[in-house]
Design a protein around this motif. Structure first.
Motif, PDB file in Angstrom:
ATOM      1  N   ALA A 105      -0.194 -14.322  23.693  1.00 53.91           N
ATOM      2  CA  ALA A 105      -1.348 -14.084  22.809  1.00 53.91           C
ATOM      3  C   ALA A 105      -0.863 -13.340  21.574  1.00 53.91           C
ATOM      4  O   ALA A 105       0.263 -12.827  21.529  1.00 53.91           O
ATOM      5  CB  ALA A 105      -2.435 -13.293  23.521  1.00 53.91           C
ATOM      6  N   SER A 106      -1.706 -13.264  20.564  1.00 55.45           N
ATOM      7  CA  SER A 106      -1.332 -12.540  19.339  1.00 55.45           C
ATOM      8  C   SER A 106      -2.572 -11.975  18.667  1.00 55.45           C
ATOM      9  O   SER A 106      -3.685 -12.494  18.844  1.00 55.45           O
ATOM     10  CB  SER A 106      -0.572 -13.449  18.370  1.00 55.45           C
ATOM     11  N   SER A 107      -2.341 -10.931  17.901  1.00 58.79           N
ATOM     12  CA  SER A 107      -3.406 -10.299  17.103  1.00 58.79           C
ATOM     13  C   SER A 107      -2.811  -9.863  15.779  1.00 58.79           C
ATOM     14  O   SER A 107      -1.584  -9.759  15.621  1.00 58.79           O
ATOM     15  CB  SER A 107      -4.006  -9.099  17.845  1.00 58.79           C
ATOM     16  N   SER A 108      -3.679  -9.602  14.831  1.00 60.46           N
ATOM     17  CA  SER A 108      -3.244  -9.136  13.505  1.00 60.46           C
ATOM     18  C   SER A 108      -3.937  -7.826  13.177  1.00 60.46           C
ATOM     19  O   SER A 108      -5.133  -7.659  13.456  1.00 60.46           O
ATOM     20  CB  SER A 108      -3.568 -10.172  12.426  1.00 60.46           C
ATOM     21  N   LEU A 109      -3.182  -6.907  12.574  1.00 61.70           N
ATOM     22  CA  LEU A 109      -3.724  -5.630  12.112  1.00 61.70           C
ATOM     23  C   LEU A 109      -3.538  -5.554  10.600  1.00 61.70           C
ATOM     24  O   LEU A 109      -2.550  -6.063  10.064  1.00 61.70           O
ATOM     25  CB  LEU A 109      -3.002  -4.457  12.771  1.00 61.70           C
ATOM     26  N   SER A 110      -4.463  -4.938   9.925  1.00 58.68           N
ATOM     27  CA  SER A 110      -4.364  -4.730   8.480  1.00 58.68           C
ATOM     28  C   SER A 110      -4.428  -3.232   8.201  1.00 58.68           C
ATOM     29  O   SER A 110      -5.452  -2.592   8.453  1.00 58.68           O
ATOM     30  CB  SER A 110      -5.496  -5.452   7.748  1.00 58.68           C
ATOM     31  N   ILE A 111      -3.321  -2.678   7.693  1.00 60.13           N
ATOM     32  CA  ILE A 111      -3.212  -1.230   7.494  1.00 60.13           C
ATOM     33  C   ILE A 111      -3.183  -0.929   5.996  1.00 60.13           C
ATOM     34  O   ILE A 111      -2.256  -1.344   5.297  1.00 60.13           O
ATOM     35  CB  ILE A 111      -1.942  -0.671   8.163  1.00 60.13           C
ATOM     36  N   PRO A 112      -4.187  -0.236   5.474  1.00 58.89           N
ATOM     37  CA  PRO A 112      -4.165   0.141   4.056  1.00 58.89           C
ATOM     38  C   PRO A 112      -3.078   1.189   3.791  1.00 58.89           C
ATOM     39  O   PRO A 112      -2.895   2.118   4.573  1.00 58.89           O
ATOM     40  CB  PRO A 112      -5.559   0.728   3.813  1.00 58.89           C
ATOM     41  N   VAL A 113      -2.364   1.032   2.693  1.00 56.36           N
ATOM     42  CA  VAL A 113      -1.329   1.983   2.277  1.00 56.36           C
ATOM     43  C   VAL A 113      -1.757   2.607   0.955  1.00 56.36           C
ATOM     44  O   VAL A 113      -2.185   1.908   0.032  1.00 56.36           O
ATOM     45  CB  VAL A 113       0.031   1.288   2.129  1.00 56.36           C
ATOM     46  N   LYS A 114      -1.644   3.894   0.885  1.00 55.46           N
ATOM     47  CA  LYS A 114      -2.003   4.630  -0.325  1.00 55.46           C
ATOM     48  C   LYS A 114      -0.738   5.070  -1.058  1.00 55.46           C
ATOM     49  O   LYS A 114       0.259   5.420  -0.432  1.00 55.46           O
ATOM     50  CB  LYS A 114      -2.848   5.871   0.014  1.00 55.46           C
ATOM     51  N   GLN A 115      -0.808   5.053  -2.388  1.00 54.07           N
ATOM     52  CA  GLN A 115       0.262   5.595  -3.219  1.00 54.07           C
ATOM     53  C   GLN A 115      -0.215   6.912  -3.814  1.00 54.07           C
ATOM     54  O   GLN A 115      -1.348   7.029  -4.264  1.00 54.07           O
ATOM     55  CB  GLN A 115       0.611   4.618  -4.352  1.00 54.07           C
ATOM     56  N   GLU A 116       0.655   7.919  -3.795  1.00 50.10           N
ATOM     57  CA  GLU A 116       0.308   9.206  -4.381  1.00 50.10           C
ATOM     58  C   GLU A 116       0.204   9.068  -5.904  1.00 50.10           C
ATOM     59  O   GLU A 116       1.059   8.451  -6.546  1.00 50.10           O
ATOM     60  CB  GLU A 116       1.387  10.256  -4.055  1.00 50.10           C
ATOM     61  N   GLY A 167       2.867   7.244 -11.798  1.00 51.29           N
ATOM     62  CA  GLY A 167       2.739   6.682 -10.463  1.00 51.29           C
ATOM     63  C   GLY A 167       2.488   5.187 -10.483  1.00 51.29           C
ATOM     64  O   GLY A 167       2.457   4.539 -11.527  1.00 51.29           O
ATOM     65  N   ARG A 168       2.290   4.636  -9.284  1.00 47.61           N
ATOM     66  CA  ARG A 168       2.047   3.208  -9.119  1.00 47.61           C
ATOM     67  C   ARG A 168       0.568   2.881  -8.984  1.00 47.61           C
ATOM     68  O   ARG A 168       0.204   1.749  -8.673  1.00 47.61           O
ATOM     69  CB  ARG A 168       2.794   2.697  -7.879  1.00 47.61           C
ATOM     70  N   VAL A 169      -0.297   3.874  -9.140  1.00 47.15           N
ATOM     71  CA  VAL A 169      -1.730   3.645  -8.982  1.00 47.15           C
ATOM     72  C   VAL A 169      -2.449   3.947 -10.286  1.00 47.15           C
ATOM     73  O   VAL A 169      -1.999   4.745 -11.105  1.00 47.15           O
ATOM     74  CB  VAL A 169      -2.314   4.508  -7.841  1.00 47.15           C
ATOM     75  N   LYS A 170      -3.580   3.302 -10.441  1.00 44.08           N
ATOM     76  CA  LYS A 170      -4.432   3.507 -11.607  1.00 44.08           C
ATOM     77  C   LYS A 170      -5.308   4.726 -11.397  1.00 44.08           C
ATOM     78  O   LYS A 170      -5.803   4.969 -10.299  1.00 44.08           O
ATOM     79  CB  LYS A 170      -5.297   2.260 -11.815  1.00 44.08           C
ATOM     80  N   LEU A 171      -5.480   5.512 -12.439  1.00 48.83           N
ATOM     81  CA  LEU A 171      -6.359   6.685 -12.387  1.00 48.83           C
ATOM     82  C   LEU A 171      -7.715   6.287 -12.973  1.00 48.83           C
ATOM     83  O   LEU A 171      -7.787   5.773 -14.095  1.00 48.83           O
ATOM     84  CB  LEU A 171      -5.764   7.846 -13.180  1.00 48.83           C
ATOM     85  N   TYR A 172      -8.782   6.538 -12.225  1.00 48.83           N
ATOM     86  CA  TYR A 172     -10.123   6.118 -12.646  1.00 48.83           C
ATOM     87  C   TYR A 172     -10.949   7.327 -13.102  1.00 48.83           C
ATOM     88  O   TYR A 172     -10.823   8.431 -12.564  1.00 48.83           O
ATOM     89  CB  TYR A 172     -10.850   5.416 -11.493  1.00 48.83           C
ATOM     90  N   ASN A 173     -11.810   7.078 -14.108  1.00 37.35           N
ATOM     91  CA  ASN A 173     -12.780   8.078 -14.598  1.00 37.35           C
ATOM     92  C   ASN A 173     -12.106   9.427 -14.849  1.00 37.35           C
ATOM     93  O   ASN A 173     -12.534  10.468 -14.346  1.00 37.35           O
ATOM     94  CB  ASN A 173     -13.928   8.232 -13.596  1.00 37.35           C
ATOM     95  N   VAL A 174     -11.063   9.399 -15.661  1.00 39.77           N
ATOM     96  CA  VAL A 174     -10.296  10.616 -15.949  1.00 39.77           C
ATOM     97  C   VAL A 174     -11.071  11.479 -16.952  1.00 39.77           C
ATOM     98  O   VAL A 174     -11.562  10.988 -17.974  1.00 39.77           O
ATOM     99  CB  VAL A 174      -8.908  10.263 -16.510  1.00 39.77           C
TER     100      VAL A 174
END
Length: 512
Positions: free
Chosen positions: A326-337, A368-375
């Protein structure tokens, strides 16, 4: 009298010059911050909504006018895109735009949209884009904002169990899958999602009555709860044996993560086991029982901020030692600082009077690698009026300019610290802050007395009366002396002439 007239004329001239200066200053344009030109869209309570196949849900967005003037003809609506990959909802109307009308300065308005998820949409995170436009005195403005929504795939139809005496088992399995679906909805909103594939005997055949004891994933958790790129975490997977009559044993699990990287040198699995092995062994799970398996993983440091899937393959045996896959799939969100830096402050001038303004500027570098929102940048201190500058969104690798006018409010003894607080949001609406200080001196205002100014200037421009009087007196004395000497000489001449005449008369008488 002439000196007094000149003084009055001088006062009138200086009063006219002062009025002209004040008029010119009042005509100068005032500084305009980024917020005075901005129209923003935010999701109510910063929530990421989770939709289910075939079900509708309301989505509330907040539109805010950050300017000091009213906006007219304010309209907001989603961009439907050209393909199903861009729009996970049923397209029931040609245009979802809604009119707000007039949006007053500094005010906000809520807009409610109701969407129904298509049944063919998988469990996934979509990016939906909304656009707001308005008409101002300066012209038309438009802003676009992206939002994330989670979708849940339609549950798979259950295969009927061939066992005649398994009605209760089927009922239990249905309840288990329903609970699993509810759990999936919760997991999607917080820590990603998962899905289960059908179980089968090795080789595709069947054993006994054909019933396959199925092991499914009912959820997972990570420690820490938020997985950050470049960090280690513990993954715990929750399992359930849905068969009510059969125990499964000799269970072997293997985790496979997707390969990430831009070239051969950087390509590697997104998650690597800290122990070096991705295989987990479990002795067994009782009929209708549950169990957990855990593994320590390390996330690559250069991962983008998004969910990453992990494939979980299972091999186990039933009571007759027949092998099942059998098999299953997991989806793990990754955050960048978020990672950013400030340049040095440019302050002009560094010392101001109460009521005057200093221009403060610096650059914000998003490293960083992430966008800054509503600065936003907020300046606060005991000697100045609070000032807020809205910068909007800052992309990864971009630079934003912070430009503020700080007005002195209270006199200080030398330079004092002013705190700048930078606030920003991540893609989920979570707010973070950073601080930086600068030094400014505020002095007492200089009071200018025009009468005193005129009096101080008056001696320099007044006619020199005293010196002239002294000179005239000297001239008068000299003139008096000259006149007196002339009169005395004239009188002496008259006396001499009279004496001479007397002598001539006496001489004439003697001759006769």
């Amino acid at each position: 009298m002439k000196g007094k007239e000149r003084t009055n004329r001088l006062k009138k001239m200086m009063a006219g010059m002062l009025a002209a200066v004040l008029l010119a200053v009042s005509a100068l344009p005032l500084g305009v911050s980024a917020a005075d030109q901005d129209l923003t869209i935010t999701s109510k309570d910063n929530k990421v909504l989770t939709y289910q196949a075939g079900k509708s849900k309301k989505w509330i967005l907040t539109v805010t006018n950050h300017t000091s003037k009213d906006m007219e003809s304010v309209v907001v609506g989603p961009q439907l895109g050209d393909t199903n990959e861009d729009w996970p909802f049923k397209t029931e109307v040609q245009d979802y735009q809604q009119e707000i009308g007039t949006l007053q300065a500094g005010k906000s308005a809520d807009v409610t949209f109701e969407f129904t998820q298509r049944e063919d949409v998988p469990t996934k995170r979509y990016t939906v884009q909304f656009t707001a436009s308005a008409v101002t005195e300066e012209g038309n403005i438009e802003t676009t904002q992206k939002f994330y929504v989670n979708t849940t795939a339609k549950p798979e139809e259950k295969k009927e169990d061939k066992k005649e005496d398994s009605k209760e088992d089927k009922k239990e399995q249905s309840k288990t899958e329903e609970d699993s679906s509810d759990a999936a909805d919760a997991m999607l909103a917080d820590a990603g999602g998962y899905s289960n594939e059908a179980a089968s005997y090795s080789g595709g055949g069947s054993v006994g009555d054909g019933s396959v004891p199925r092991v499914i994933v009912t959820g997972f958790s990570t420690d820490p709860a938020e997985v950050k790129a470049g960090s280690d975490f513990k993954l715990t997977i929750h399992l359930k044996n849905t068969s009510k009559t059969t125990r499964v044993k000799n269970m072997l699990f293997d985790l496979t993560a997707p390969t990430e990287g831009s070239d051969e040198q950087t390509m590697a699995p997104a998650f690597l086991p800290s122990s070096g092995s991705s295989t987990i062994y479990l002795d067994g799970i009782a009929a209708n029982g549950t169990a957990d398996i855990s593994i320590k993983l390390s996330a690559k440091s250069d991962l983008l901020q998004k969910p990453y899937s992990i494939e979980l393959s299972m091999i186990y045996e039933d009571a007759n030692a027949s092998q099942i896959e059998a098999s299953s799939s997991l989806s793990i969100p990754v955050k960048q600082e978020a990672r950013f830096e400030f340049s040095d402050f440019e302050i002009n001038p560094e010392s101001i009077e109460v009521g005057e303004e200093a221009n403060v500027m610096c650059s914000l570098y998003n490293l960083g690698r992430v966008k800054l929102y509503n600065v936003k940048a907020i300046f606060e201190g005991s000697c100045i009026k609070k000032e807020e500058v809205f910068l909007g969104n800052v992309d990864s690798g971009a630079t934003a300019q912070i430009d503020a006018m700080l007005e002195g409010e209270q006199e200080t003894e030398g330079p004092v610290a002013i705190k700048m607080t930078l606030s920003y949001e991540d893609e989920s609406g979570n707010v973070s802050t950073a601080e930086k200080e600068l030094q400014i001196e505020v002095t007492a205002p200089i009071e200018e007395d025009m009468d005193a100014y005129v009096m101080e200037e008056e001696p320099q421009s007044r006619f020199p009366v005293i010196p002239v009087i002294v000179i005239l007196a000297i001239i008068a004395v000299i003139a008096g002396v000259v006149i007196w000497k002339k009169k005395k000489q004239k009188k002496q001449l008259q006396i001499e002439e009279e004496d001479l005449l007397d002598e001539l008369e006496r001489s004439s008488e003697d001759e006769h």
